[in-house]
Design a protein around this motif. Structure first.
Motif, mmCIF file in Angstrom:
data_model
loop_
_atom_site.group_PDB
_atom_site.id
_atom_site.type_symbol
_atom_site.label_atom_id
_atom_site.label_comp_id
_atom_site.label_asym_id
_atom_site.label_seq_id
_atom_site.Cartn_x
_atom_site.Cartn_y
_atom_site.Cartn_z
ATOM 1 N N UNK A 166 -10.940 4.832 0.388
ATOM 2 C CA UNK A 166 -10.388 4.963 -0.962
ATOM 3 C C UNK A 166 -10.577 6.395 -1.467
ATOM 4 N N UNK A 167 -11.779 6.931 -1.262
ATOM 5 C CA UNK A 167 -12.059 8.305 -1.701
ATOM 6 C C UNK A 167 -11.189 9.312 -0.949
ATOM 7 N N UNK A 168 -11.060 9.133 0.359
ATOM 8 C CA UNK A 168 -10.254 10.070 1.158
ATOM 9 C C UNK A 168 -8.788 10.051 0.732
ATOM 10 N N UNK A 169 -8.231 8.859 0.646
ATOM 11 C CA UNK A 169 -6.810 8.762 0.331
ATOM 12 C C UNK A 169 -6.533 9.204 -1.110
ATOM 13 N N UNK A 170 -7.400 8.808 -2.030
ATOM 14 C CA UNK A 170 -7.239 9.230 -3.418
ATOM 15 C C UNK A 170 -7.326 10.751 -3.527
ATOM 16 N N UNK B 239 2.307 12.143 3.163
ATOM 17 C CA UNK B 239 1.629 10.914 2.746
ATOM 18 C C UNK B 239 1.971 9.781 3.704
ATOM 19 N N UNK B 240 3.223 9.697 4.132
ATOM 20 C CA UNK B 240 3.600 8.675 5.117
ATOM 21 C C UNK B 240 2.814 8.836 6.415
ATOM 22 N N UNK B 241 2.611 10.077 6.844
ATOM 23 C CA UNK B 241 1.838 10.287 8.073
ATOM 24 C C UNK B 241 0.394 9.838 7.882
ATOM 25 N N UNK B 242 -0.197 10.137 6.743
ATOM 26 C CA UNK B 242 -1.549 9.670 6.466
ATOM 27 C C UNK B 242 -1.613 8.143 6.464
ATOM 28 N N UNK B 243 -0.652 7.530 5.806
ATOM 29 C CA UNK B 243 -0.639 6.083 5.733
ATOM 30 C C UNK B 243 -0.410 5.447 7.103
ATOM 31 N N UNK B 244 0.407 6.087 7.940
ATOM 32 C CA UNK B 244 0.597 5.591 9.314
ATOM 33 C C UNK B 244 -0.735 5.593 10.054
ATOM 34 N N UNK B 245 -1.522 6.627 9.858
ATOM 35 C CA UNK B 245 -2.834 6.700 10.515
ATOM 36 C C UNK B 245 -3.774 5.622 9.962
ATOM 37 N N UNK B 246 -3.753 5.410 8.650
ATOM 38 C CA UNK B 246 -4.614 4.392 8.039
ATOM 39 C C UNK B 246 -4.228 3.003 8.521
ATOM 40 N N UNK B 247 -2.937 2.754 8.571
ATOM 41 C CA UNK B 247 -2.457 1.424 8.927
ATOM 42 C C UNK B 247 -2.426 1.196 10.436
ATOM 43 N N UNK C 177 0.837 -1.200 0.000
ATOM 44 C CA UNK C 177 0.000 0.000 0.000
ATOM 45 C C UNK C 177 0.871 1.249 0.000
ATOM 46 N N UNK C 178 1.854 1.266 0.869
ATOM 47 C CA UNK C 178 2.736 2.434 0.991
ATOM 48 C C UNK C 178 3.507 2.667 -0.314
ATOM 49 N N UNK C 179 4.090 1.615 -0.866
ATOM 50 C CA UNK C 179 4.862 1.758 -2.106
ATOM 51 C C UNK C 179 3.971 2.206 -3.261
ATOM 52 N N UNK C 180 2.786 1.633 -3.346
ATOM 53 C CA UNK C 180 1.861 2.016 -4.414
ATOM 54 C C UNK C 180 1.427 3.466 -4.311
ATOM 55 N N UNK C 181 1.146 3.915 -3.094
ATOM 56 C CA UNK C 181 0.726 5.317 -2.903
ATOM 57 C C UNK C 181 1.848 6.286 -3.260
ATOM 58 N N UNK C 182 3.058 5.961 -2.848
ATOM 59 C CA UNK C 182 4.186 6.838 -3.205
ATOM 60 C C UNK C 182 4.445 6.822 -4.713
ATOM 61 N N UNK C 183 4.287 5.655 -5.333
ATOM 62 C CA UNK C 183 4.452 5.580 -6.789
ATOM 63 C C UNK C 183 3.366 6.389 -7.487
#
Length: 196
Positions: free
Chosen positions: A151-155, A187-195, A88-94
């Motif tokens: 999905x909507x929020x992160x996108x 983005x990493x901070x957002x993903x930390x919260x999601x995960x 998830x993290x790699x895909x979001x950064x890509x």
């Protein structure tokens, strides 16, 4: 003979799409005419109409191809990782990298929504990156009842970050580099919260 004609037609369609993508990226949709596209592609304006019907049709095709390119980059990055959260993290950064690269940012985040409208723009997204994001969120443990909203929020957050990076790029290369770094760190901070 028919096979050769089909090959020529397919090449003409690619040439027109390449020319349109290049011109939309450098000038913006409003500043490009189909005559400009035809001239750049080395074809007649009739050939442009034949393959794409209109300038908006050409933009839609360019956006669809770019959406597919972004999705390919996302999947390739995710496949390099072993765990669902790392994927998830790699895909979001890509995604953030691919969407902020020219021509993607101008066509996908500025012109396509304005010209095609949100409904068509969302359809293009739903056919490419959105399903991958949803699948990655599910694999990372996001509850089924939250998948659509997450999905909507992160996108949306990543699209807004991409627009912000693009705005900083207009200010100069150093600003873009700092903006890109800040976008990835946030983005990493957002993903930390999601995960969690």
């Amino acid at each position: 003979m028919a096979r050769a004609s089909a090959a020529v037609a397919a090449q003409t369609a690619r040439d027109v799409l390449d020319a349109g993508t290049e011109l939309f990226t450098s000038r913006g949709f409003a500043e490009v005419s189909l005559e400009d596209v035809a001239q750049r592609a080395g074809v007649t304006r009739g050939a442009v109409y034949h393959h794409y019907r209109s300038k908006a049709g050409l933009l839609r095709a360019a956006a669809a191809r770019l959406q597919a390119d972004v999705a390919t980059a996302v999947v390739a990055a995710a496949e390099q990782e072993e765990t669902a959260s790392a994927q998830l993290r790699a895909g979001c950064h890509a995604f953030l990298e691919a969407i902020t690269a020219a021509p993607a940012v101008r066509i996908l985040l500025i012109d396509a929504p304005a010209v095609l409208g949100w409904t068509q723009w969302r359809e293009l997204d739903a056919q490419s990156s959105a399903p991958h994001l949803r699948e990655a969120l599910a694999a990372a443990g996001v509850a089924e009842e939250l998948l659509g909203a997450m999905t909507a929020h992160l996108s949306g957050a990543m699209n807004e970050a991409a627009l912000w990076v693009a705005e900083q790029a207009r200010a100069g290369e150093r600003d873009e580099s700092r903006a890109r770094d800040a976008a990835h760190r946030s983005l990493d901070q957002l993903l930390n919260a999601v995960l969690g």
